[in-house]
Design a protein around this motif. Structure first.
Motif, short mmCIF file in Angstrom:
data_model
loop_
_atom_site.label_atom_id
_atom_site.label_comp_id
_atom_site.label_asym_id
_atom_site.label_seq_id
_atom_site.Cartn_x
_atom_site.Cartn_y
_atom_site.Cartn_z
N UNK A 1 -11.38 -5.87 2.05
CA UNK A 1 -12.07 -5.00 3.00
C UNK A 1 -13.41 -5.56 3.45
N UNK A 2 -14.21 -6.05 2.50
CA UNK A 2 -15.54 -6.56 2.84
C UNK A 2 -15.45 -7.83 3.69
N UNK A 3 -14.55 -8.73 3.31
CA UNK A 3 -14.43 -9.99 4.06
C UNK A 3 -13.95 -9.73 5.48
N UNK A 4 -12.95 -8.87 5.63
CA UNK A 4 -12.43 -8.57 6.97
C UNK A 4 -13.52 -7.95 7.85
N UNK A 5 -14.22 -6.96 7.30
CA UNK A 5 -15.28 -6.31 8.06
C UNK A 5 -16.40 -7.30 8.37
N UNK A 6 -16.78 -8.12 7.39
CA UNK A 6 -17.86 -9.08 7.57
C UNK A 6 -17.56 -10.11 8.64
N UNK A 7 -16.33 -10.58 8.69
CA UNK A 7 -15.96 -11.59 9.68
C UNK A 7 -16.09 -11.03 11.09
N UNK B 1 -17.43 -4.77 17.75
CA UNK B 1 -16.70 -5.59 16.78
C UNK B 1 -16.83 -5.02 15.38
N UNK B 2 -17.95 -4.36 15.10
CA UNK B 2 -18.11 -3.73 13.79
C UNK B 2 -17.13 -2.59 13.60
N UNK B 3 -16.96 -1.77 14.66
CA UNK B 3 -15.98 -0.66 14.58
C UNK B 3 -14.57 -1.21 14.44
N UNK C 1 -9.78 -2.61 11.07
CA UNK C 1 -8.90 -3.66 10.58
C UNK C 1 -9.08 -3.89 9.08
N UNK C 2 -10.27 -3.63 8.58
CA UNK C 2 -10.50 -3.75 7.14
C UNK C 2 -9.67 -2.71 6.38
N UNK C 3 -9.62 -1.47 6.89
CA UNK C 3 -8.79 -0.44 6.28
C UNK C 3 -7.31 -0.84 6.33
N UNK C 4 -6.90 -1.39 7.48
CA UNK C 4 -5.50 -1.79 7.64
C UNK C 4 -5.14 -2.92 6.68
N UNK C 5 -5.99 -3.93 6.61
CA UNK C 5 -5.72 -5.06 5.71
C UNK C 5 -5.69 -4.61 4.26
N UNK C 6 -6.62 -3.72 3.89
CA UNK C 6 -6.66 -3.20 2.53
C UNK C 6 -5.39 -2.43 2.20
N UNK C 7 -4.91 -1.62 3.15
CA UNK C 7 -3.69 -0.84 2.93
C UNK C 7 -2.48 -1.75 2.76
N UNK C 8 -2.40 -2.81 3.56
CA UNK C 8 -1.27 -3.73 3.46
C UNK C 8 -1.26 -4.44 2.11
N UNK C 9 -2.42 -4.95 1.71
CA UNK C 9 -2.52 -5.65 0.43
C UNK C 9 -2.22 -4.70 -0.73
N UNK C 10 -2.74 -3.48 -0.63
CA UNK C 10 -2.51 -2.49 -1.68
C UNK C 10 -1.02 -2.16 -1.79
N UNK C 11 -0.35 -2.00 -0.65
CA UNK C 11 1.07 -1.69 -0.67
C UNK C 11 1.90 -2.79 -1.32
N UNK C 12 1.58 -4.04 -0.98
CA UNK C 12 2.33 -5.15 -1.54
C UNK C 12 2.11 -5.31 -3.05
N UNK C 13 0.86 -5.17 -3.48
CA UNK C 13 0.58 -5.33 -4.90
C UNK C 13 1.13 -4.14 -5.70
N UNK C 14 1.12 -2.95 -5.08
CA UNK C 14 1.70 -1.77 -5.75
C UNK C 14 3.21 -1.95 -5.91
N UNK C 15 3.85 -2.48 -4.86
CA UNK C 15 5.29 -2.71 -4.93
C UNK C 15 5.62 -3.76 -6.00
N UNK C 16 4.81 -4.81 -6.05
CA UNK C 16 5.03 -5.85 -7.06
C UNK C 16 4.85 -5.29 -8.47
N UNK C 17 3.84 -4.44 -8.65
CA UNK C 17 3.61 -3.84 -9.96
C UNK C 17 4.75 -2.90 -10.36
#
Length: 233
Positions: free
Chosen positions: A41-47, A61-63, A68-84
């Motif tokens: 989330x921080x890296x996506x927002x910072x970039x 661009x900040x908005x 996009x930070x929320x979206x990226x975080x949700x995608x990563x969370x979904x994949x890691x949750x599925x793997x777990x």
């Protein structure tokens, strides 16, 4: 309108609770999940914010970066949750049946259509790819179960293709986490009405087997059935 707002308000706590439970479940298997999500989330927002300052539009661009930070975080969370989740299910009896129940629309799953004393089990799924028999257990033992169930399917629905898969990590087997993808890649050869007809035939055969009268105990030695059959009283 008031009823819709009330229903939405009642649904939101349920969704938040579900997300919280999923996060707790994932964290038990993935201790770094919190740090990973925060970093994404921080890296996506910072970039995006940095790009905004460079081109002179930091607010816009900040908005965009925040969304996009929320979206990226949700995608990563979904994949890691599925793997777990797959990691915790791996090796558990009935894990394949749980995956089959979530393959998607158009598939009908019947768990444990065949089983032996060692708890090796075969599940059946019917969809546009035909009949898929999914076995879990000892690879050497389930081959016999699969062969017997496949012969039965060929007698009942000879015109429908029958696929067989063994869940596992060995050669020629399908990993649990890849089971859904493997089934969805099977060629679709049946139409919707053909799938319905196949399910009806299998269901009818199952009902016939369940309604068939069976003796409740062993037949005494030397006992002979009367030739004329039992007389009606």
């Amino acid at each position: 309108m008031a009823r819709k707002d009330t229903a939405a308000d009642a649904a939101n706590p349920g969704r938040l609770k579900q997300i919280a439970q999923t996060y707790k479940m994932t964290r038990r298997a993935d201790k770094k999940i919190g740090l990973v999500l925060a970093a994404v989330g921080i890296v996506t927002f910072g970039v995006f914010l940095a790009i905004g300052f460079l081109i002179g539009y930091p607010i816009y661009l900040g908005i965009l970066g925040l969304l996009l930070a929320f979206l990226a975080t949700a995608i990563v969370f979904g994949r890691r949750a599925e793997r777990a989740a797959f990691g915790q299910m791996e090796g558990q009896p009935g894990a394949a049946a749980a995956v089959l129940d979530n393959v998607g629309r158009g598939w009908t799953t019947t768990p444990a259509v065949a089983m032996n004393r060692s708890q090796d089990v075969v599940h059946r799924a019917v969809g546009k790819a035909g009949i898929v028999l999914v076995a879990e257990g000892n690879p050497n033992r389930v081959k016999g179960l699969l062969a017997a169930e496949k012969r039965k399917m060929n007698r009942i629905v000879a015109d429908v293709p029958v696929h067989d898969l063994i869940v596992g990590t060995g050669e020629g087997q399908v990993e649990l986490k890849k089971l859904r993808t493997t089934m969805l890649k099977l060629p679709r050869v049946l139409s919707g009405p053909q799938v319905t007809a196949t399910n009806d035939r299998l269901r009818a055969m199952g009902d016939m087997m369940s309604n068939m009268p069976l003796p409740k105990g062993p037949m005494p030695k030397g006992m002979k059935l009367p030739k004329g059959g039992p007389k009606a009283r």
